[in-house]
Design a protein around this motif. Structure first.
Motif, PDB file in Angstrom:
ATOM      1  N   VAL A 144       0.853  -1.192   0.000  1.00 27.14           N
ATOM      2  CA  VAL A 144       0.000   0.000   0.000  1.00 27.14           C
ATOM      3  C   VAL A 144       0.889   1.242   0.000  1.00 27.14           C
ATOM      4  O   VAL A 144       1.791   1.376   0.837  1.00 27.14           O
ATOM      5  N   LEU A 145       0.625   2.160  -0.932  1.00 23.84           N
ATOM      6  CA  LEU A 145       1.380   3.402  -1.047  1.00 23.84           C
ATOM      7  C   LEU A 145       0.463   4.578  -0.726  1.00 23.84           C
ATOM      8  O   LEU A 145      -0.580   4.745  -1.359  1.00 23.84           O
ATOM      9  N   ASP A 146       0.841   5.380   0.245  1.00 23.15           N
ATOM     10  CA  ASP A 146       0.055   6.562   0.608  1.00 23.15           C
ATOM     11  C   ASP A 146       0.452   7.720  -0.303  1.00 23.15           C
ATOM     12  O   ASP A 146       1.061   8.707   0.115  1.00 23.15           O
ATOM     13  N   SER A 147       0.117   7.570  -1.577  1.00 18.00           N
ATOM     14  CA  SER A 147       0.480   8.573  -2.576  1.00 18.00           C
ATOM     15  C   SER A 147      -0.421   8.434  -3.784  1.00 18.00           C
ATOM     16  O   SER A 147      -1.246   7.523  -3.871  1.00 18.00           O
ATOM     17  N   PHE A 148      -0.261   9.373  -4.743  1.00 18.54           N
ATOM     18  CA  PHE A 148      -1.042   9.349  -5.969  1.00 18.54           C
ATOM     19  C   PHE A 148      -0.348   8.534  -7.055  1.00 18.54           C
ATOM     20  O   PHE A 148      -0.955   8.170  -8.051  1.00 18.54           O
ATOM     21  N   PHE A 149       0.953   8.282  -6.854  1.00 20.75           N
ATOM     22  CA  PHE A 149       1.739   7.539  -7.833  1.00 20.75           C
ATOM     23  C   PHE A 149       2.945   6.936  -7.118  1.00 20.75           C
ATOM     24  O   PHE A 149       3.168   7.171  -5.930  1.00 20.75           O
ATOM     25  N   CYS A 150       3.727   6.159  -7.840  1.00 17.58           N
ATOM     26  CA  CYS A 150       4.894   5.494  -7.245  1.00 17.58           C
ATOM     27  C   CYS A 150       6.101   6.438  -7.230  1.00 17.58           C
ATOM     28  O   CYS A 150       6.357   7.132  -8.210  1.00 17.58           O
ATOM     29  N   ASP A 151       6.806   6.440  -6.118  1.00 20.80           N
ATOM     30  CA  ASP A 151       8.069   7.165  -6.042  1.00 20.80           C
ATOM     31  C   ASP A 151       9.022   6.385  -5.151  1.00 20.80           C
ATOM     32  O   ASP A 151       8.590   5.636  -4.258  1.00 20.80           O
ATOM     33  N   LEU A 152      10.299   6.558  -5.370  1.00 18.69           N
ATOM     34  CA  LEU A 152      11.313   5.720  -4.739  1.00 18.69           C
ATOM     35  C   LEU A 152      11.235   5.632  -3.214  1.00 18.69           C
ATOM     36  O   LEU A 152      11.253   4.522  -2.665  1.00 18.69           O
ATOM     37  N   PRO A 153      11.156   6.746  -2.474  1.00 18.40           N
ATOM     38  CA  PRO A 153      11.155   6.626  -1.008  1.00 18.40           C
ATOM     39  C   PRO A 153      10.012   5.757  -0.487  1.00 18.40           C
ATOM     40  O   PRO A 153      10.203   4.978   0.451  1.00 18.40           O
TER      41      PRO A 153
END
Length: 321
Positions: free
Chosen positions: A171-180
């Motif tokens: 699960v990513l708390d973002s709108f898109f994928c980013d490295l951190p």
């Protein structure tokens, strides 16, 4: 990407927006308009620079390429985000996630902004040698170098990220994928990779930003010492460059220099960096540049003349079959 229990992670869940459907529709309309304006604005600058004979100078050549990068950067993340606003399950495949990260860092503007700063430095501090130094060959070299640096920058990070084992729930708390955010999901020790991201993106951005600010201070002092109408024009152009550099490096430094602390503001800075900044760049350069505005007006007038001419030809064809 193998898990500890032998299963495979095939997709990640994006939790950038957690609002109700009504608010998501508002976001859908808003970001659709922003993306449309970004594409049209940057495409207009590219066409104007290419077609206008008065804008065939090094500064506008670099500006046209900056608009190309802005349009590409926005296209990497925004269409997917807009589509997700209309879906209940906001997911992205593992390789789709890797592709987003790869192209986001490939289309970074860092090297090109440095080239634009060098162009302004030569124009302001060494005006008599400007045409000699900023030759067509040098401009092509700057352009190729910016793409090579972007490729090395993104490859050096992605080559280690692709092979990481990821643990669910992904699960990513973002709108898109980013490295951190993606690195946090790995079920292995990632200290070295985290350090690489900090150095390769955060520290590099900070150093470049400081050097650019120093160069702009030198240019501002030079302009202040030679007050004239030409200096006023140079100051207007320089202020646009400083604004764009700050908009690019500010969020990038905050996101990548301290990427592994939990800041809820990170996802909004990421959105600003990849969606809002590509929209603001053409507005800043167009609204503060009289030559650009005049060239766009001439291009619009020429388009109207051609359109009327073609309409007259079609009318004559119908009148005289």
């Amino acid at each position: 990407m193998d898990l500890k229990n032998g299963s495979v992670v095939t997709e990640s869940i994006l939790q950038g927006f957690s609002a109700g459907w009504g608010l998501q529709i508002v976001f859908f309309v808003t970001f659709s308009l922003i993306y449309g304006a970004t594409v049209l604005g940057n495409a207009l600058i590219m066409v104007t620079v290419t077609c206008s004979s008065t804008l065939h100078s090094p500064m506008y050549f670099l500006l046209g390429n900056l608009s190309c990068l802005d349009m590409c950067l926005s296209t990497v993340t925004t269409p997917k985000m807009i589509r997700d606003l209309l879906t209940e399950h906001k997911t992205i495949s593992v390789w789709g996630c890797m592709a987003q990260m790869f192209f986001m860092h490939l289309f970074g503007e860092m090297a090109l902004l440095i080239a634009m700063a060098i162009d302004r430095y030569v124009a302001i501090c060494k005006p008599l040698h400007y045409k000699t130094i900023m030759s067509h060959r040098v401009l092509i070299g700057f352009l190729l170098l910016s793409w090579v640096i972007g490729l090395i920058h993104t490859t050096s990070q992605m080559v280690f990220t692709v092979g990481l084992p990821f643990c669910g729930p992904s699960v990513l708390d973002s709108f898109f994928c980013d490295l951190p955010l993606v690195i946090k999901l790995a079920c292995t020790e990632t200290y070295i990779l985290e350090l690489l991201v900090v150095v390769n993106s955060g520290l590099l951005s900070l150093i470049c930003f400081i050097l650019l600010l120093i160069s702009y201070v030198v240019m501002l002092v030079t302009i202040w010492q030679h007050s004239s109408s030409a200096s006023s024009k140079a100051l207007s152009t320089l202020s646009a460059h400083i604004t764009v550099v700050t908009l690019f490096f500010g969020p990038a430094i905050f996101i990548y220099a301290f990427p592994f602390n939990s800041y809820s503001v990170d996802k909004f800075l990421s959105m600003f960096y990849s969606i809002i900044t590509p929209l603001l760049n053409p507005l800043i350069y167009t609204l503060r540049n009289q030559e650009m505005k005049a060239a766009i007006k001439r291009l619009s007038t020429y388009k109207n003349i051609v359109s009327k001419y073609l309409n007259n030809i079609n009318f004559l064809k119908y009148e005289n079959p």
